[in-house]
Design a protein around this motif. Structure first.
Motif, PDB file in Angstrom:
ATOM      1  N   SER A   1       0.847  -1.183   0.000  1.00 29.17           N
ATOM      2  CA  SER A   1       0.000   0.000   0.000  1.00 29.17           C
ATOM      3  C   SER A   1       0.890   1.243   0.000  1.00 29.17           C
ATOM      4  N   ALA A   2       0.324   2.401  -0.238  1.00 30.68           N
ATOM      5  CA  ALA A   2       1.054   3.674  -0.277  1.00 30.68           C
ATOM      6  C   ALA A   2       2.038   3.731  -1.446  1.00 30.68           C
ATOM      7  N   SER A   3       1.801   2.912  -2.499  1.00 33.32           N
ATOM      8  CA  SER A   3       2.619   2.911  -3.714  1.00 33.32           C
ATOM      9  C   SER A   3       4.094   2.647  -3.426  1.00 33.32           C
ATOM     10  N   ALA A   4       4.366   1.825  -2.424  1.00 32.52           N
ATOM     11  CA  ALA A   4       5.741   1.479  -2.064  1.00 32.52           C
ATOM     12  C   ALA A   4       6.011   0.023  -2.436  1.00 32.52           C
ATOM     13  N   PHE A   5       7.294  -0.391  -2.359  1.00 30.88           N
ATOM     14  CA  PHE A   5       7.643  -1.791  -2.589  1.00 30.88           C
ATOM     15  C   PHE A   5       8.913  -2.141  -1.841  1.00 30.88           C
ATOM     16  N   SER A   6       9.039  -3.452  -1.529  1.00 35.05           N
ATOM     17  CA  SER A   6      10.227  -3.983  -0.876  1.00 35.05           C
ATOM     18  C   SER A   6      10.842  -5.044  -1.772  1.00 35.05           C
ATOM     19  N   ARG A   7      12.137  -5.331  -1.561  1.00 33.65           N
ATOM     20  CA  ARG A   7      12.844  -6.263  -2.438  1.00 33.65           C
ATOM     21  C   ARG A   7      13.838  -7.094  -1.628  1.00 33.65           C
ATOM     22  N   LYS A   8      14.021  -8.376  -2.026  1.00 32.93           N
ATOM     23  CA  LYS A   8      15.048  -9.235  -1.457  1.00 32.93           C
ATOM     24  C   LYS A   8      15.658 -10.045  -2.593  1.00 32.93           C
ATOM     25  N   MET A   9      17.014 -10.190  -2.589  1.00 28.96           N
ATOM     26  CA  MET A   9      17.708 -10.855  -3.683  1.00 28.96           C
ATOM     27  C   MET A   9      18.266 -12.208  -3.268  1.00 28.96           C
ATOM     28  N   MET A  10      18.295 -13.149  -4.229  1.00 25.12           N
ATOM     29  CA  MET A  10      18.966 -14.430  -4.069  1.00 25.12           C
ATOM     30  C   MET A  10      19.903 -14.622  -5.249  1.00 25.12           C
ATOM     31  N   GLU A  11      21.175 -14.884  -4.989  1.00 22.09           N
ATOM     32  CA  GLU A  11      22.155 -15.141  -6.045  1.00 22.09           C
ATOM     33  C   GLU A  11      22.340 -16.656  -6.180  1.00 22.09           C
ATOM     34  N   VAL A  12      22.126 -17.176  -7.392  1.00 27.80           N
ATOM     35  CA  VAL A  12      22.190 -18.611  -7.643  1.00 27.80           C
ATOM     36  C   VAL A  12      23.435 -18.931  -8.460  1.00 27.80           C
ATOM     37  N   THR A  13      24.381 -19.669  -7.871  1.00 27.70           N
ATOM     38  CA  THR A  13      25.540 -20.189  -8.588  1.00 27.70           C
ATOM     39  C   THR A  13      25.175 -21.541  -9.181  1.00 27.70           C
ATOM     40  N   ILE A  14      25.425 -21.723 -10.475  1.00 26.16           N
ATOM     41  CA  ILE A  14      24.993 -22.941 -11.164  1.00 26.16           C
ATOM     42  C   ILE A  14      26.150 -23.926 -11.221  1.00 26.16           C
ATOM     43  N   SER A  15      26.005 -25.023 -10.479  1.00 28.97           N
ATOM     44  CA  SER A  15      27.099 -25.998 -10.371  1.00 28.97           C
ATOM     45  C   SER A  15      26.579 -27.282  -9.754  1.00 28.97           C
ATOM     46  N   GLY A  16      27.310 -28.400  -9.953  1.00 31.23           N
ATOM     47  CA  GLY A  16      27.017 -29.640  -9.253  1.00 31.23           C
ATOM     48  C   GLY A  16      25.953 -30.484  -9.925  1.00 31.23           C
ATOM     49  N   SER A  17      25.492 -31.515  -9.192  1.00 32.42           N
ATOM     50  CA  SER A  17      24.505 -32.454  -9.697  1.00 32.42           C
ATOM     51  C   SER A  17      23.417 -32.654  -8.649  1.00 32.42           C
ATOM     52  N   ALA A  18      22.374 -33.385  -9.028  1.00 36.09           N
ATOM     53  CA  ALA A  18      21.218 -33.577  -8.158  1.00 36.09           C
ATOM     54  C   ALA A  18      21.614 -34.200  -6.830  1.00 36.09           C
ATOM     55  N   GLY A  19      20.977 -33.774  -5.777  1.00 40.60           N
ATOM     56  CA  GLY A  19      21.270 -34.296  -4.456  1.00 40.60           C
ATOM     57  C   GLY A  19      20.004 -34.615  -3.690  1.00 40.60           C
ATOM     58  N   VAL A  20      20.125 -34.689  -2.367  1.00 45.92           N
ATOM     59  CA  VAL A  20      19.014 -35.024  -1.484  1.00 45.92           C
ATOM     60  C   VAL A  20      18.896 -33.944  -0.421  1.00 45.92           C
ATOM     61  N   SER A  21      17.699 -33.437  -0.213  1.00 44.73           N
ATOM     62  CA  SER A  21      17.444 -32.463   0.841  1.00 44.73           C
ATOM     63  C   SER A  21      17.006 -33.183   2.110  1.00 44.73           C
ATOM     64  N   ALA A  22      17.453 -32.696   3.260  1.00 46.41           N
ATOM     65  CA  ALA A  22      17.148 -33.342   4.538  1.00 46.41           C
ATOM     66  C   ALA A  22      16.524 -32.341   5.494  1.00 46.41           C
ATOM     67  N   TYR A  23      15.419 -32.741   6.119  1.00 47.04           N
ATOM     68  CA  TYR A  23      14.711 -31.897   7.073  1.00 47.04           C
ATOM     69  C   TYR A  23      14.467 -32.697   8.351  1.00 47.04           C
ATOM     70  N   PRO A  24      15.347 -32.589   9.339  1.00 46.60           N
ATOM     71  CA  PRO A  24      15.206 -33.390  10.562  1.00 46.60           C
ATOM     72  C   PRO A  24      14.296 -32.739  11.597  1.00 46.60           C
ATOM     73  N   ASN A  25      13.751 -33.578  12.464  1.00 46.16           N
ATOM     74  CA  ASN A  25      13.088 -33.128  13.697  1.00 46.16           C
ATOM     75  C   ASN A  25      11.925 -32.175  13.450  1.00 46.16           C
ATOM     76  N   LEU A  26      11.017 -32.556  12.554  1.00 45.17           N
ATOM     77  CA  LEU A  26       9.812 -31.766  12.293  1.00 45.17           C
ATOM     78  C   LEU A  26       8.671 -32.294  13.164  1.00 45.17           C
ATOM     79  N   THR A  27       7.923 -31.400  13.781  1.00 48.23           N
ATOM     80  CA  THR A  27       6.796 -31.791  14.628  1.00 48.23           C
ATOM     81  C   THR A  27       5.488 -31.410  13.966  1.00 48.23           C
TER      82      THR A  27
END
Length: 315
Positions: A140-166
């Protein structure tokens, strides 16, 4: 289809954006506008990537392989005495601090003071240099916010791990739903806006703890699909979502899975819900074709109880 996250990376299948210097204009930037230098953000909304820790200084940097899908859990929240968020827009560019091309469609945000989460999925291109992603929120108020992510392209497929979720059962206050791509947990209010990304849920049915897909909650068990008191004075629908299937596989290597071993898991006639017990290993396949494993770490029985799980999944 593959996705990638760093320890826990979510605002929905990407919606793209129009040029943020003209808030509310959903026109894709022209080639000339794509090369324009970015204007300074002038908004107050807080933007967080929940499954990527904020760096102590500088911009967030991640590494991914070409063809992977970055799954980003994006939280947007009004700050005290600040503006309310209205829309999320995402741009990609190979030249830092320029507008670049919009990705997907505009994401509409709820008109609320409460924090809201959206999952954003971005397919990493076949580029040699880094790609810069700009997440911009119209306010609102004709404003905006921004956040950046820089992605380096390298490597091969892997596995994501998320421990201890309730996860909480029906009357427990803990979230009952997970996006396996990001490890993000969802209460009913945030689930309503992110149904396409929620593929694992928990409920206590009769006398048994059950891991199930979100659609199964309604179609098989007739659990409530209404979320109220979410800060927007409406009843939010939490039915639907992708049809994940599950099968018990206690012989699977949960400690050290690879992309190849997860890919080899089989799911012939696998159902969308499965009764679980402590120390079980449950294999799952998402609707978009990713395989993963869930380890049942602990269970507190009853509709007011919880289940503690750890998840490992293809990126």
């Amino acid at each position: 289809m593959k996705r990638i996250s760093s320890y826990l990376f979510t605002f929905l299948a990407f919606t793209g954006l129009s040029l943020l210097t003209s808030c509310g204009d959903d026109t894709e930037p022209t080639p000339e506008e794509q090369l324009e230098e970015l204007p300074a953000a002038n908004g107050t909304v807080q933007i967080k990537f929940l499954n990527y820790p904020d760096p102590a200084s500088g911009n967030l940097k991640v590494t991914a392989a070409s063809g992977d899908v970055l799954a980003v859990a994006v939280q947007v929240q009004k700050t005290a005495n600040g503006n309310r968020p209205q829309k999320l827009r995402v741009y990609e560019t190979t030249t830092i601090n320029t507008r670049g091309k919009q990705v997907g469609d505009v994401i509409d945000l709820r008109n609320t003071d409460e924090a809201q989460i959206k999952n954003v999925n971005y397919t990493v291109p076949n580029e040699s240099g880094p790609v810069y992603l700009y997440f911009e929120v119209d306010e609102s108020a004709s404003a905006f916010s921004r956040k950046m992510m820089e992605v380096t392209i390298s490597g091969s497929a892997g596995v994501s791990a998320y421990p201890n979720l309730t996860l909480g059962a029906q009357t427990n206050a803990a979230p009952s739903r997970i996006s396996s791509a990001t490890g993000q947990l969802y209460t009913a209010c945030n689930a309503a806006a992110n149904m396409d990304d929620i593929d694992i849920t928990y409920a206590y049915i009769g006398t048994t703890p059950v891991i199930l897909s979100n659609p199964e909650r309604k179609t098989k068990y007739n659990l409530s699909t209404e979320a109220k008191n979410c800060g927007d004075d409406v009843t939010n629908d939490t039915s639907g979502g992708p049809n994940t299937v599950f099968v018990k596989n206690n012989s699977a290597d949960f400690a050290n899975p690879t992309d190849a071993t997860l890919s080899a898991l089989t799911f012939t006639n696998a159902p969308e819900s499965i009764v679980v017990a402590k120390d079980d290993i449950i294999a799952f396949r998402t609707e978009d074709g990713r395989n993963g494993l869930i380890k049942i770490d602990n269970i507190t029985t009853g509709v007011a109880g919880t289940v503690q799980v750890s998840v490992k999944v293809q990126r």
